[in-house]
Design an enzyme around this catalytic site. Structure first.
Site, short mmCIF file in Angstrom:
data_model
loop_
_atom_site.label_atom_id
_atom_site.label_comp_id
_atom_site.label_asym_id
_atom_site.label_seq_id
_atom_site.Cartn_x
_atom_site.Cartn_y
_atom_site.Cartn_z
CG ASP A 1 -1.74 1.23 1.42
OD1 ASP A 1 -2.33 1.66 0.42
OD2 ASP A 1 -1.82 1.79 2.54
CB SER A 2 0.15 4.79 -0.52
OG SER A 2 -0.99 4.77 0.31
CE1 TYR B 1 2.70 5.35 -3.41
CE2 TYR B 1 1.44 3.47 -4.19
CZ TYR B 1 2.64 4.02 -3.78
OH TYR B 1 3.76 3.23 -3.77
CB CYS C 1 -3.15 0.91 -2.29
SG CYS C 1 -3.21 2.66 -2.67
CG ASN C 2 -9.56 1.00 -3.26
OD1 ASN C 2 -10.40 0.40 -3.90
ND2 ASN C 2 -9.37 0.76 -1.98
CD GLU D 1 -2.32 8.49 6.64
OE1 GLU D 1 -1.72 9.52 6.39
OE2 GLU D 1 -2.21 7.43 5.99
CB CYS E 1 -10.04 4.67 0.45
SG CYS E 1 -8.53 5.19 1.30
CB THR E 2 -7.00 0.00 2.04
OG1 THR E 2 -5.92 0.88 1.75
CG2 THR E 2 -7.26 -0.90 0.86
CG HIS E 3 -6.38 5.26 4.93
ND1 HIS E 3 -5.57 4.82 3.93
CD2 HIS E 3 -5.58 5.97 5.78
CE1 HIS E 3 -4.34 5.25 4.13
NE2 HIS E 3 -4.32 5.94 5.26
N1 DGL Z 1 -5.01 3.46 1.10
C1 DGL Z 1 -5.07 4.24 -0.12
C2 DGL Z 1 -6.18 3.73 -1.03
O1 DGL Z 1 -6.78 2.69 -0.80
C3 DGL Z 1 -5.31 5.70 0.14
C4 DGL Z 1 -4.16 6.42 0.74
C5 DGL Z 1 -3.37 7.18 -0.30
O2 DGL Z 1 -3.91 8.11 -0.92
O3 DGL Z 1 -2.22 6.86 -0.47
O4 DGL Z 1 -6.47 4.35 -2.04
#
Ligand code: DGL
Length: 274
Positions: free
Chosen positions: A11-12, A43, A74-75, A155, A187-189
Site C-alpha cells: 500500500d502507499s 498515492y 490500495c485502491n 491518519e 479506500c483501504t483506510h
Molecule cells: N489506502 C489508499 C487507497 O486505498 C489511500 C491512501 C493514499 O492516498 O495513499 O487508495
C-alpha cells in the site's frame, strides 16, 4: 509457486494494514510480508505514471522476497497499476488488487442496485470502478464521490468523534449518493471509520450495505489458495512489516489499522534511485 511462500501485500502507507488484518483473520497460517511506501504517501494525489513506477518496483522487491501472491492493498495503486503489475509479475506470482474482487461481489449480489463509491481523487478520477461495473452489463446505477479529507483525518487519529462524524456526514449527504442501496469503501483506510459510516446510514429508512474491499479481497484470496492448493498447511513464519520511510507516528498508528502492535522495519528501496 509453493504453499510455504509468503503473501506480499503493499500500500502507499499503513492503510493497507486493514487488508493485511482481514487476510490474517481468514488465513492465520499464512505469513505476510507487508510493504508500506510511506516515503511516497499519499498515492491518492499522485499521477498515474508515478504510481505505476512505484508499484512495479515494489512488486519486484516482493518477488525477490519469494512471495506467491502480490496483493495491491490500495485502491489508488489498484486503479493505476494493476494491469502493469500483472504483466510485470507474469507467472512468478498471482496478483490481486482490491477492485476486481469487489466488482465480482457486486456482480453476484447487487445486480440491480444503485451503488455508491467513496475513494481518493485518484481512484475516482480514473473511473476504473465505473468502467468495470458498467461492463457487467447489469441494471446497476453507479455514482462515485471523491472524499479526500478522510485519509488525512484518519491518519491524524480523528475518528469516532463529532468532528469526524460531521465530515463523514457532509460527504455522505452529497446528492450524488442519494438513494444508494450499497456503498463501496474504495479506500483501504476507510474500514477504520466503518462504524461511523454505518451509523450515518442508520438514520435513513432503507438500509445501505457497506462493502468493505478488505473483506472481499481476503475471501477471494482464500478461495484462490484453496482451489490451487497453495494454502499454507503448517504454521507460518513471522510476519514482516516493511516501510520505505520510518517515523514513530507511523509505528503508533499501525495498531489502529492492524488491530495489534507491529514492529516496522525500514527498507530504503528508493535510495538507489536518488
Ligand atoms: N489506502 C489508499 C487507497 O486505498 C489511500 C491512501 C493514499 O492516498 O495513499 O487508495
Amino acid at each position: 509457486m509453493n504453499s510455504n511462500q509468503p503473501i506480499g501485500i503493499f500500500d502507499s502507507g499503513i492503510g493497507g494494514l486493514t487488508v493485511a488484518r482481514a487476510v490474517k483473520k481468514l488465513l492465520p497460517n499464512e505469513s505476510i510480508i507487508y510493504f508500506g511506501d510511506t516515503a511516497h504517501l499519499p498515492y491518492g494525489d499522485k499521477s498515474t505514471a508515478a504510481i505505476q513506477a512505484y508499484s512495479v518496483r515494489i512488486a519486484e522487491m516482493l518477488l525477490q522476497q519469494k512471495c506467491k501472491v502480490i496483493l495491491i492493498a490500495c485502491n489508488s495503486a489498484s486503479s493505476a497499476a494493476y494491469d502493469l503489475v500483472t504483466e510485470y509479475v507474469g507467472k512468478k506470482a498471482k496478483v490481486f488488487d482490491v477492485i476486481n474482487p469487489t466488482v465480482d461481489y457486486i456482480r453476484e449480489n447487487h445486480s440491480d442496485d444503485k451503488i455508491g463509491l467513496i475513494g481518493t481523487k485518484q481512484t475516482v478520477s480514473t473511473g476504473v470502478y465505473d468502467r468495470k461495473i458498467q461492463s457487467l452489463n447489469q441494471n446497476i446505477k453507479f455514482s462515485a464521490l471523491a472524499t479526500p479529507l478522510l485519509v488525512p483525518m484518519i491518519e491524524e487519529g480523528i475518528y469516532e468523534d463529532t468532528i469526524s462524524q460531521n465530515i463523514i456526514s457532509r460527504y455522505l449527504d452529497d446528492p450524488s449518493l442519494e438513494g444508494i442501496q450499497s456503498l463501496i469503501l474504495g479506500c483501504t483506510h476507510y474500514p477504520i471509520i466503518i462504524k461511523e459510516i454505518k451509523s450515518h446510514f442508520r438514520k435513513l429508512e432503507d438500509p445501505v450495505e457497506i462493502i468493505d474491499s478488505a473483506e472481499t479481497v481476503a475471501k477471494a484470496l482464500k478461495s484462490f489458495l484453496e482451489y490451487h492448493q497453495l494454502n499454507n498447511k503448517t504454521s507460518s513464519t513471522k510476519d514482516r512489516f516493511l516501510v520505505s520511510d520510518f517515523t514513530e507516528s507511523f509505528e503508533q498508528t499501525t495498531t489502529t489499522f492492524f488491530g495489534s502492535e507491529v514492529q516496522l522495519e525500514l527498507i530504503p528501496i528508493w535510495d538507489e534511485l536518488k
